[in-house]
Design an enzyme around this catalytic site. Structure first.
Site, PDB file in Angstrom:
ATOM      1  CE  LYS A   1      -4.471   0.946   0.307  1.00  0.00           C
ATOM      2  NZ  LYS A   1      -5.622   0.113  -0.094  1.00  0.00           N
TER       3      LYS A   1
ATOM      4  CG  ASP B   1      -7.359   3.201  -0.696  1.00  0.00           C
ATOM      5  OD1 ASP B   1      -7.843   2.068  -0.657  1.00  0.00           O
ATOM      6  OD2 ASP B   1      -7.389   3.973   0.285  1.00  0.00           O
TER       7      ASP B   1
HETATM    8  P1  NDP Z   1     -13.027   7.702  -2.463  1.00  0.00           P
HETATM    9  O1  NDP Z   1     -11.943   8.698  -2.319  1.00  0.00           O
HETATM   10  O2  NDP Z   1     -13.659   7.494  -3.772  1.00  0.00           O
HETATM   11  O3  NDP Z   1     -14.188   8.001  -1.412  1.00  0.00           O
HETATM   12  C1  NDP Z   1     -13.912   8.059  -0.055  1.00  0.00           C
HETATM   13  C2  NDP Z   1     -15.203   8.384   0.661  1.00  0.00           C
HETATM   14  O4  NDP Z   1     -15.004   8.244   2.062  1.00  0.00           O
HETATM   15  C3  NDP Z   1     -15.643   9.815   0.442  1.00  0.00           C
HETATM   16  O5  NDP Z   1     -17.027   9.901   0.536  1.00  0.00           O
HETATM   17  C4  NDP Z   1     -14.966  10.529   1.605  1.00  0.00           C
HETATM   18  O6  NDP Z   1     -15.560  11.742   1.979  1.00  0.00           O
HETATM   19  C5  NDP Z   1     -15.137   9.514   2.705  1.00  0.00           C
HETATM   20  N1  NDP Z   1     -14.072   9.682   3.689  1.00  0.00           N
HETATM   21  C6  NDP Z   1     -12.740   9.566   3.487  1.00  0.00           C
HETATM   22  N2  NDP Z   1     -12.073   9.817   4.623  1.00  0.00           N
HETATM   23  C7  NDP Z   1     -13.012  10.104   5.534  1.00  0.00           C
HETATM   24  C8  NDP Z   1     -12.953  10.428   6.906  1.00  0.00           C
HETATM   25  N3  NDP Z   1     -11.775  10.528   7.557  1.00  0.00           N
HETATM   26  N4  NDP Z   1     -14.134  10.637   7.563  1.00  0.00           N
HETATM   27  C9  NDP Z   1     -15.326  10.539   6.897  1.00  0.00           C
HETATM   28  N5  NDP Z   1     -15.434  10.235   5.592  1.00  0.00           N
HETATM   29  C10 NDP Z   1     -14.291  10.011   4.944  1.00  0.00           C
HETATM   30  O7  NDP Z   1     -12.405   6.332  -1.905  1.00  0.00           O
HETATM   31  P2  NDP Z   1     -12.928   4.843  -2.133  1.00  0.00           P
HETATM   32  O8  NDP Z   1     -14.394   4.817  -2.240  1.00  0.00           O
HETATM   33  O9  NDP Z   1     -12.099   4.227  -3.176  1.00  0.00           O
HETATM   34  O10 NDP Z   1     -12.481   4.162  -0.752  1.00  0.00           O
HETATM   35  C11 NDP Z   1     -13.359   4.047   0.369  1.00  0.00           C
HETATM   36  C12 NDP Z   1     -12.874   2.929   1.267  1.00  0.00           C
HETATM   37  O11 NDP Z   1     -12.871   1.704   0.542  1.00  0.00           O
HETATM   38  C13 NDP Z   1     -11.466   3.071   1.813  1.00  0.00           C
HETATM   39  O12 NDP Z   1     -11.392   2.494   3.100  1.00  0.00           O
HETATM   40  C14 NDP Z   1     -10.639   2.248   0.859  1.00  0.00           C
HETATM   41  O13 NDP Z   1      -9.432   1.813   1.439  1.00  0.00           O
HETATM   42  C15 NDP Z   1     -11.581   1.102   0.610  1.00  0.00           C
HETATM   43  N6  NDP Z   1     -11.349   0.312  -0.601  1.00  0.00           N
HETATM   44  C16 NDP Z   1     -11.285   0.880  -1.830  1.00  0.00           C
HETATM   45  C17 NDP Z   1     -11.106   0.105  -2.954  1.00  0.00           C
HETATM   46  C18 NDP Z   1     -11.136   0.657  -4.327  1.00  0.00           C
HETATM   47  O14 NDP Z   1     -11.080  -0.122  -5.265  1.00  0.00           O
HETATM   48  N7  NDP Z   1     -11.255   1.945  -4.523  1.00  0.00           N
HETATM   49  C19 NDP Z   1     -10.891  -1.345  -2.830  1.00  0.00           C
HETATM   50  C20 NDP Z   1     -11.067  -1.863  -1.511  1.00  0.00           C
HETATM   51  C21 NDP Z   1     -11.254  -1.047  -0.450  1.00  0.00           C
HETATM   52  P3  NDP Z   1     -14.789  13.125   1.667  1.00  0.00           P
HETATM   53  O15 NDP Z   1     -14.915  13.324   0.208  1.00  0.00           O
HETATM   54  O16 NDP Z   1     -15.504  14.130   2.477  1.00  0.00           O
HETATM   55  O17 NDP Z   1     -13.372  12.896   2.104  1.00  0.00           O
HETATM   56  O1  2IT Z   2      -7.898  -1.695  -0.605  1.00  0.00           O
HETATM   57  C1  2IT Z   2      -7.883  -2.163  -1.757  1.00  0.00           C
HETATM   58  O2  2IT Z   2      -8.055  -3.381  -1.971  1.00  0.00           O
HETATM   59  C2  2IT Z   2      -7.681  -1.249  -2.877  1.00  0.00           C
HETATM   60  N1  2IT Z   2      -7.597  -0.047  -2.672  1.00  0.00           N
HETATM   61  C3  2IT Z   2      -7.551  -1.794  -4.273  1.00  0.00           C
HETATM   62  C4  2IT Z   2      -6.157  -2.294  -4.506  1.00  0.00           C
HETATM   63  C5  2IT Z   2      -5.840  -2.696  -5.913  1.00  0.00           C
HETATM   64  O3  2IT Z   2      -4.669  -2.994  -6.135  1.00  0.00           O
HETATM   65  O4  2IT Z   2      -6.720  -2.712  -6.785  1.00  0.00           O
END
Ligand code: NDP
Ligand code: 2IT
Length: 452
Positions: free
Chosen positions: A130, A170
């Site tokens: 990561k 992420d």
């Molecule tokens: P995005 O940046 O697209 O969205 C993040 C969302 O979470 C936004 O709505 C953001 O709000 C909110 N957020 C972030 N930090 C905070 C905080 N400290 N308090 C409250 N709200 C918060 O990210 P993703 O949707 O890609 O990721 C969301 C989660 O999913 C993370 O934990 C990530 O690690 C996990 N994840 C993502 C994957 C992927 O493929 N993208 C794969 C697997 C897991 P704001 O805009 O106000 O910051």
């Molecule tokens: O937390 C996760 O699994 C991700 N942000 C996606 C990682 C990836 O390599 O697609």
């Protein structure tokens, strides 16, 4: 040497704390896994003797570097970047990059540790890593983000590679940032390889990568419900977050007949008792992806919806809950509230959104609780298939990838049942199942290598 000669759980955790001072998120993630692994390996001398868990909980390396860039007002800005390469026993390091002001070495170490188990669960050959930076993309212009990404990659390129370490998106890193970083990698190395996933479809990206994490999380939830003769259809669901994972989880819930009541961001949550349907979700997508606006605006756009400033959605009564924003966004009290209100299933779209107390509340209440390393593995699984397509220089069709995603999530569910069942009743401890199933493959590969 007998098993009883080895350190016990408490000694192990004390050691992790001592070696990683102040790294609370990392210690939390290791503890959650260790609780199950210590029990499982009780009578398995080899895993103790070769110190397997101790070794997985010590990253192979942590690279930290300075990232300088110039903002639009010609100020020189200095940020810190990291890549944590946790473990490559079963494949090249693989995992996302996060740009958020809350990013610390502890956060990235917990994410890289979790990723090691998650990637193992997918069944694909990927190790865990990561990276990220405390850079805040919010409020920055496209050109500022571009200059930051280029500067970040100007150091990162030395540490990554299609067979070495393959980052992706992420929090704060989506298609725009991946494009800028891939462009810079290609420019520096003069190589067009699958060094990043989540790329645009024009330059080696895979269909359904964007949707995969959110869709996969709901498939996992559906698998848990099907096992007890139930389904998502007709269920009231609360979702947190409004980014990539939340939006596509909400979309799939709608497609399966469920009703989505909430979405959130760091400013608060919106509650729409009429349901956030596909049409409203299309509006949210535009709000977040194009206008980069706040979820608060939803309540002004759709009558009947309320915005709750600075609050989280867990007090809204529901059947199912999907935390899809960030780590530790659901604590013990909130978990108790969910259970009391009749919530019978939780699937974690975000990484470690439930704190350790909350995890124990869900485990003790014996509700269906899908931990992040199992539930959100669909994203990295399709990333793995993006790597395969890049290596073979082919692009698979959408229906093929959709089928793979469904099948991979089903496989993860079934492995969790295999290792998380047999508890004397019909209940499945999916946390235990995911931890052990993820561990065994990595551990056995490490045993094969000897002490390295
Ligand atoms: P995005 O940046 O697209 O969205 C993040 C969302 O979470 C936004 O709505 C953001 O709000 C909110 N957020 C972030 N930090 C905070 C905080 N400290 N308090 C409250 N709200 C918060 O990210 P993703 O949707 O890609 O990721 C969301 C989660 O999913 C993370 O934990 C990530 O690690 C996990 N994840 C993502 C994957 C992927 O493929 N993208 C794969 C697997 C897991 P704001 O805009 O106000 O910051
Ligand atoms: O937390 C996760 O699994 C991700 N942000 C996606 C990682 C990836 O390599 O697609």
């Amino acid at each position: 040497m007998s098993v009883s000669d080895h350190v016990d759980f408490n000694q192990f955790i004390e050691g992790v704390k001592k070696r990683n001072p102040g790294q609370l998120e990392f210690v939390q993630a290791v503890q959650e896994v260790a609780e199950d692994i210590f029990d499982y390996i009780q009578d398995k001398v080899e895993y103790h003797e070769y110190q397997i868990l101790r070794r997985i909980a010590e990253p192979d390396r942590v690279v930290s570097f300075r990232v300088c860039w110039e903002d639009d007002n010609e100020n020189i800005r200095v940020q810190r970047g990291w890549r944590v390469q946790n473990n490559n026993a079963i494949g090249p390091y693989k995992g996302g990059i996060r740009f958020h002001p809350s990013v610390t070495e502890s956060v990235l170490k917990f994410l890289a540790f979790e990723q090691t188990f998650k990637n193992s669960l997918t069944g694909l050959p990927m190790g865990g890593g990561k990276g990220g930076s405390n850079f805040n993309p919010k409020g920055k212009t496209d050109h500022e983000v571009m200059r930051f990404c280029q500067s970040f990659m100007t150091e990162l390129y030395r540490h990554v590679g299609a067979d070495v370490d393959v980052p992706a998106g992420d929090i704060g890193v989506g298609a725009r940032e991946i494009g800028y970083m891939f462009g810079q990698y290609k420019r520096i190395t003069n190589q067009f390889t699958g060094v990043l996933t989540g790329k645009g479809l024009e330059y080696g990206g895979s269909l359904i990568r964007t949707e995969a994490t959110g869709y996969g999380t709901v498939y996992f939830l559906q698998n848990m419900l099907e096992r007890i003769g139930d389904s998502v259809d007709g269920k009231a669901c609360i979702v947190s977050g409004s980014g990539n994972v939340a939006i596509y989880a909400a979309e799939k819930i709608n497609q399966l007949g469920g009703k989505v009541l909430t979405l959130s961001d760091s400013g608060g949550f919106i509650h729409d008792p009429d349901g956030i349907d596909l049409e409203k979700l299309a509006w949210v997508k535009e709000l977040k992806d194009v206008r980069r606006g706040r979820i608060e605006e939803y309540a002004k756009e759709f009558t009947g919806a309320m915005f709750h400033t600075g609050q989280r959605p867990w007090a809204v009564p529901c059947d199912l809950a999907l935390p899809c924003a960030t780590q530790n966004e659901l604590n013990g009290d909130e978990a108790r509230m969910l259970v009391k209100n009749g919530c019978s299933g939780v699937a974690e779209g975000a990484n470690m959104p439930t704190d350790l107390e909350g995890v124990h509340v869900f485990k003790d209440a014996k509700i269906r609780f899908a931990p992040s390393k199992a539930a959100n593995a669909g994203g990295v699984a399709i990333s793995g298939l993006e790597m395969s397509q890049n290596s073979a220089r082919v692009s698979w069709k959408e229906h093929e990838l959709q089928d793979h995603l469904v099948e991979i999530m089903r496989g993860i569910h079934d492995r969790c049942v295999e290792f998380g069942g047999n508890l004397g009743d019909e209940h499945i401890d999916y946390v235990r199942g995911a931890n052990i199933a993820g561990f065994v493959k990595v551990a056995d590969a490490m045993l094969a290598y000897g002490v390295v």
